[in-house]
Design a protein around this motif. Sequence first.
Motif, PDB file in Angstrom:
ATOM      1  N   GLN A 111       0.837  -1.212   0.000  1.00  0.00           N
ATOM      2  CA  GLN A 111       0.000   0.000   0.000  1.00  0.00           C
ATOM      3  C   GLN A 111       0.866   1.254   0.000  1.00  0.00           C
ATOM      4  O   GLN A 111       0.592   2.216  -0.718  1.00  0.00           O
ATOM      5  CB  GLN A 111      -0.927   0.006   1.223  1.00  0.00           C
ATOM      6  CG  GLN A 111      -2.097  -0.954   1.075  1.00  0.00           C
ATOM      7  CD  GLN A 111      -2.953  -1.044   2.326  1.00  0.00           C
ATOM      8  OE1 GLN A 111      -2.629  -0.468   3.366  1.00  0.00           O
ATOM      9  NE2 GLN A 111      -4.048  -1.779   2.224  1.00  0.00           N
ATOM     10  N   LYS A 155      -3.207   8.185  -6.328  1.00  0.00           N
ATOM     11  CA  LYS A 155      -4.669   8.134  -6.494  1.00  0.00           C
ATOM     12  C   LYS A 155      -5.204   6.696  -6.530  1.00  0.00           C
ATOM     13  O   LYS A 155      -6.420   6.487  -6.543  1.00  0.00           O
ATOM     14  CB  LYS A 155      -5.066   8.857  -7.781  1.00  0.00           C
ATOM     15  CG  LYS A 155      -4.792  10.362  -7.709  1.00  0.00           C
ATOM     16  CD  LYS A 155      -5.762  11.142  -8.575  1.00  0.00           C
ATOM     17  CE  LYS A 155      -5.674  12.618  -8.298  1.00  0.00           C
ATOM     18  NZ  LYS A 155      -4.607  13.298  -9.024  1.00  0.00           N
ATOM     19  N   LEU A 205      -6.654   3.127  -5.697  1.00  0.00           N
ATOM     20  CA  LEU A 205      -7.575   2.770  -4.612  1.00  0.00           C
ATOM     21  C   LEU A 205      -6.896   1.888  -3.572  1.00  0.00           C
ATOM     22  O   LEU A 205      -6.070   1.044  -3.900  1.00  0.00           O
ATOM     23  CB  LEU A 205      -8.794   2.029  -5.182  1.00  0.00           C
ATOM     24  CG  LEU A 205      -9.627   2.773  -6.245  1.00  0.00           C
ATOM     25  CD1 LEU A 205     -10.857   1.956  -6.624  1.00  0.00           C
ATOM     26  CD2 LEU A 205     -10.045   4.163  -5.755  1.00  0.00           C
ATOM     27  N   TRP A 261      -7.971  -0.751  -0.676  1.00  0.00           N
ATOM     28  CA  TRP A 261      -9.127  -1.569  -0.264  1.00  0.00           C
ATOM     29  C   TRP A 261     -10.406  -1.069  -0.951  1.00  0.00           C
ATOM     30  O   TRP A 261     -11.463  -0.893  -0.337  1.00  0.00           O
ATOM     31  CB  TRP A 261      -9.291  -1.567   1.261  1.00  0.00           C
ATOM     32  CG  TRP A 261      -8.205  -2.320   1.966  1.00  0.00           C
ATOM     33  CD1 TRP A 261      -7.350  -3.227   1.414  1.00  0.00           C
ATOM     34  CD2 TRP A 261      -7.847  -2.248   3.352  1.00  0.00           C
ATOM     35  NE1 TRP A 261      -6.476  -3.716   2.368  1.00  0.00           N
ATOM     36  CE2 TRP A 261      -6.762  -3.140   3.561  1.00  0.00           C
ATOM     37  CE3 TRP A 261      -8.319  -1.522   4.446  1.00  0.00           C
ATOM     38  CZ2 TRP A 261      -6.168  -3.321   4.806  1.00  0.00           C
ATOM     39  CZ3 TRP A 261      -7.732  -1.709   5.694  1.00  0.00           C
ATOM     40  CH2 TRP A 261      -6.662  -2.589   5.867  1.00  0.00           C
ATOM     41  N   GLY A 262     -10.300  -0.750  -2.228  1.00  0.00           N
ATOM     42  CA  GLY A 262     -11.449  -0.360  -3.036  1.00  0.00           C
ATOM     43  C   GLY A 262     -11.927   1.065  -2.830  1.00  0.00           C
ATOM     44  O   GLY A 262     -12.937   1.468  -3.412  1.00  0.00           O
ATOM     45  N   LYS A 263     -11.245   1.826  -2.001  1.00  0.00           N
ATOM     46  CA  LYS A 263     -11.687   3.207  -1.755  1.00  0.00           C
ATOM     47  C   LYS A 263     -10.585   4.202  -2.102  1.00  0.00           C
ATOM     48  O   LYS A 263      -9.395   3.858  -2.070  1.00  0.00           O
ATOM     49  CB  LYS A 263     -12.045   3.381  -0.264  1.00  0.00           C
ATOM     50  CG  LYS A 263     -13.266   2.580   0.137  1.00  0.00           C
ATOM     51  CD  LYS A 263     -13.658   2.939   1.562  1.00  0.00           C
ATOM     52  CE  LYS A 263     -14.814   2.055   2.015  1.00  0.00           C
ATOM     53  NZ  LYS A 263     -14.745   1.706   3.410  1.00  0.00           N
ATOM     54  N   THR A 264     -11.015   5.440  -2.385  1.00  0.00           N
ATOM     55  CA  THR A 264     -10.038   6.505  -2.633  1.00  0.00           C
ATOM     56  C   THR A 264      -9.197   6.704  -1.369  1.00  0.00           C
ATOM     57  O   THR A 264      -9.764   6.794  -0.270  1.00  0.00           O
ATOM     58  CB  THR A 264     -10.781   7.829  -2.953  1.00  0.00           C
ATOM     59  OG1 THR A 264     -11.713   7.554  -3.984  1.00  0.00           O
ATOM     60  CG2 THR A 264      -9.817   8.919  -3.389  1.00  0.00           C
ATOM     61  N   PRO A 265      -7.888   6.742  -1.491  1.00  0.00           N
ATOM     62  CA  PRO A 265      -7.059   6.844  -0.280  1.00  0.00           C
ATOM     63  C   PRO A 265      -7.263   8.152   0.488  1.00  0.00           C
ATOM     64  O   PRO A 265      -7.427   9.210  -0.112  1.00  0.00           O
ATOM     65  CB  PRO A 265      -5.630   6.745  -0.815  1.00  0.00           C
ATOM     66  CG  PRO A 265      -5.711   6.984  -2.261  1.00  0.00           C
ATOM     67  CD  PRO A 265      -7.090   6.649  -2.714  1.00  0.00           C
ATOM     68  N   ILE A 266      -7.256   8.021   1.811  1.00  0.00           N
ATOM     69  CA  ILE A 266      -7.294   9.217   2.665  1.00  0.00           C
ATOM     70  C   ILE A 266      -5.839   9.628   2.866  1.00  0.00           C
ATOM     71  O   ILE A 266      -4.988   8.779   3.164  1.00  0.00           O
ATOM     72  CB  ILE A 266      -7.927   8.894   4.035  1.00  0.00           C
ATOM     73  CG1 ILE A 266      -9.348   8.357   3.851  1.00  0.00           C
ATOM     74  CG2 ILE A 266      -7.912  10.113   4.951  1.00  0.00           C
ATOM     75  CD1 ILE A 266      -9.922   7.716   5.097  1.00  0.00           C
ATOM     76  N   SER A 304      -4.909   5.596   4.966  1.00  0.00           N
ATOM     77  CA  SER A 304      -5.918   4.573   4.642  1.00  0.00           C
ATOM     78  C   SER A 304      -5.302   3.199   4.779  1.00  0.00           C
ATOM     79  O   SER A 304      -4.083   3.058   4.857  1.00  0.00           O
ATOM     80  CB  SER A 304      -6.346   4.691   3.182  1.00  0.00           C
ATOM     81  OG  SER A 304      -7.137   5.776   2.970  1.00  0.00           O
TER      82      SER A 304
END
Length: 388
Positions: free
Chosen positions: A283, A292, A294, A296-301, A310
């Motif tokens: 990661q 940018k 993803l 775990w399937g989400k946009t990174p914080i 994230s």
Amino acid sequence: MRWSHGYLLLCLLCASLLAKHLIPLLPYASFSWPPLHIYLALLSYIVSLAILGAFLPGKQQQGTLLADGTRLKYKCNGLVVTGVVITTLAISAYYGYIDATWVADNHAHLFIATNVFAFVLSAYLFVKGRLCTPPNWLKQRSMLHDFVMGCELNPFILGVDVKFFSYRPSMCGWLIVNLSFLVKQYDTLRFITGRMMLYQITTAWYIWDYFVHETKMVSTWDIIAEHFGLMLVWGDYVFIVFGFSVQNLFLLSDTRPLSYVSVALIVGSFCVGFAIFRGANSQKHQFKTNPKALIWGKTPITVGGRLLASGFWGMARHMNYSGDLLLALSFCLPCGSRSSVAYFYFIYLLLLTVHREKRDDERCSLKYKSIWDDYCRQVPYRMLPFIY
Ligand code: NDP
């Protein structure tokens, strides 16, 4: 205290000398200097790896930005180099050109010879580094510091980046030692114990994974921040090869069967540890190369757009260390409870990661300033959520 490896190792060696579980280490009790052929074998091994690394193809990976604004390029062909070395050794052993148990049989002498090599290489790097350091910088650093911690960040010898290269003899050497002990056990018992099998499979997977992900090494602490002196030289050439494989000495003649609970514990800690270790390191690498992508399937914080908060990096600031510790535990557990010395790798890694996490925290705090403080507020745990 910055000489983490050296000091920790000395303490652990002293502790292990006092421990009463040292029977498998008895060959080390009677010291004798290795004969010349041991040194020659060691040198041939290291030089072969360097030559294969130079000629075999591999992916080029750009390193991080250096102080002078440049970036190094790393040729990541460790997997193919190790594959060639192991295959050549296996074929040679099969046809009787070499003895597969030679490394196990000469373990103590190889250990001494590798120590000599590590000190000679460190001395060379020390002289080379001091000669090319500006005189006003030399005054600020002690000779001992430079010898142990290193003078140069990225020393080269005959065109080889020795710091990056040195992980190859170490990880490949660890595998060779393991395989030699595996054959030795088979030669002695005419079968392989479950304990030995579990140790061999888990460590071989770890070493294989290291080379598969060699490109990600270029963003690790050792490569970006640590100078190359005795601490890393000794760590790579001696400690990884002989310290990480010490379990072999205990497993060699241990024929006790493993309970189902023990097997579940070993396999469980390996699988969970591996998922965390590889997941966290990947990661971070992905974030550094494509912020940018993803997680775990989400946009990174992110914090300040520069730090990832994230995935595993949102659970604790160094989950990769916790994953590595679980892996280390799974490499030691096959030895059971007979000896504390067999847990050497786990104890060492625990001390190293706790200490390194603090050093990394200082470094990141200096580099990222208020962004790092925000990250620490957002992700308050250092290595393990709700515990540390
Ligand atoms: P890391 O891979 O965790 O690297 C730390 C660096 O990552 C920091 O200096 C910073 O560098 C960057 N960073 C930290 N937090 C973030 C974040 N939230 N977002 C983005 N970047 C961040 O440490 P190591 O190099 O020490 O370890 C790499 C792996 O190697 C680990 O899994 C470790 O367990 C393993 N290891 C194993 C050892 C062994 O003996 N078995 C010994 C040492 C390590 P930057 O300036 O680039 O942002």
